[in-house]
Design an enzyme around this catalytic site. Structure first.
Site, PDB file in Angstrom:
ATOM      1  N   MET A   1     -27.899 -16.997  -8.574  1.00 30.40           N
ATOM      2  CA  MET A   1     -26.997 -18.147  -8.537  1.00 30.40           C
ATOM      3  C   MET A   1     -27.272 -19.072  -9.721  1.00 30.40           C
ATOM      4  SD  MET A   1     -24.922 -17.768  -6.057  1.00 30.40           S
ATOM      5  CE  MET A   1     -24.235 -19.400  -5.909  1.00 30.40           C
ATOM      6  N   SER A   2     -28.430 -18.923 -10.338  1.00 33.74           N
ATOM      7  CA  SER A   2     -28.828 -19.743 -11.485  1.00 33.74           C
ATOM      8  C   SER A   2     -28.337 -19.095 -12.776  1.00 33.74           C
ATOM      9  CB  SER A   2     -30.354 -19.862 -11.515  1.00 33.74           C
ATOM     10  OG  SER A   2     -30.814 -20.248 -12.792  1.00 33.74           O
TER      11      SER A   2
END
Length: 101
Positions: A10-11
């Site tokens: 998600m980063s």
């Protein structure tokens, strides 16, 4: 010892490091750190990255965090990474720094 990459996909910075590793055929082990479960805030992860952010790497006894620093380290430390990623020429390298910073 295999390079370990601590990441949550998600980063975006973590995805950039993983993509660089894959594009350059660098062997690594991905260790998932779930941001949604706040695993990056645990004392165990703080030993790897005292800033408690993602991504981070462990290469043997060497620990490093911040995606730009990791990308530079990978480009300089692993054989077979093409020069265009992080050129030896200081002028070209400076242009890369201007984009990363």
């Amino acid at each position: 010892m295999k390079l370990k990459v601590y990441a949550d996909r998600m980063s975006q910075p973590a995805r950039a490091v993983i993509l660089f590793l894959k594009l350059n055929g660098i062997n690594y082990e991905e260790v998932r750190v779930d941001i949604a479960k706040r695993q990056h805030l645990t004392p165990e992860y703080a030993e790897i990255n005292p800033m408690k952010l993602l991504p981070a790497i462990v290469d043997g006894r060497f620990k490093l965090f911040e995606s730009h620093a990791i990308l530079i380290y990978l480009a300089c430390s692993f054989p077979g990474v093409a020069d265009h990623w992080y050129p030896a020429d200081v002028f070209k390298r400076s242009k890369i720094h201007s984009v990363l910073d």
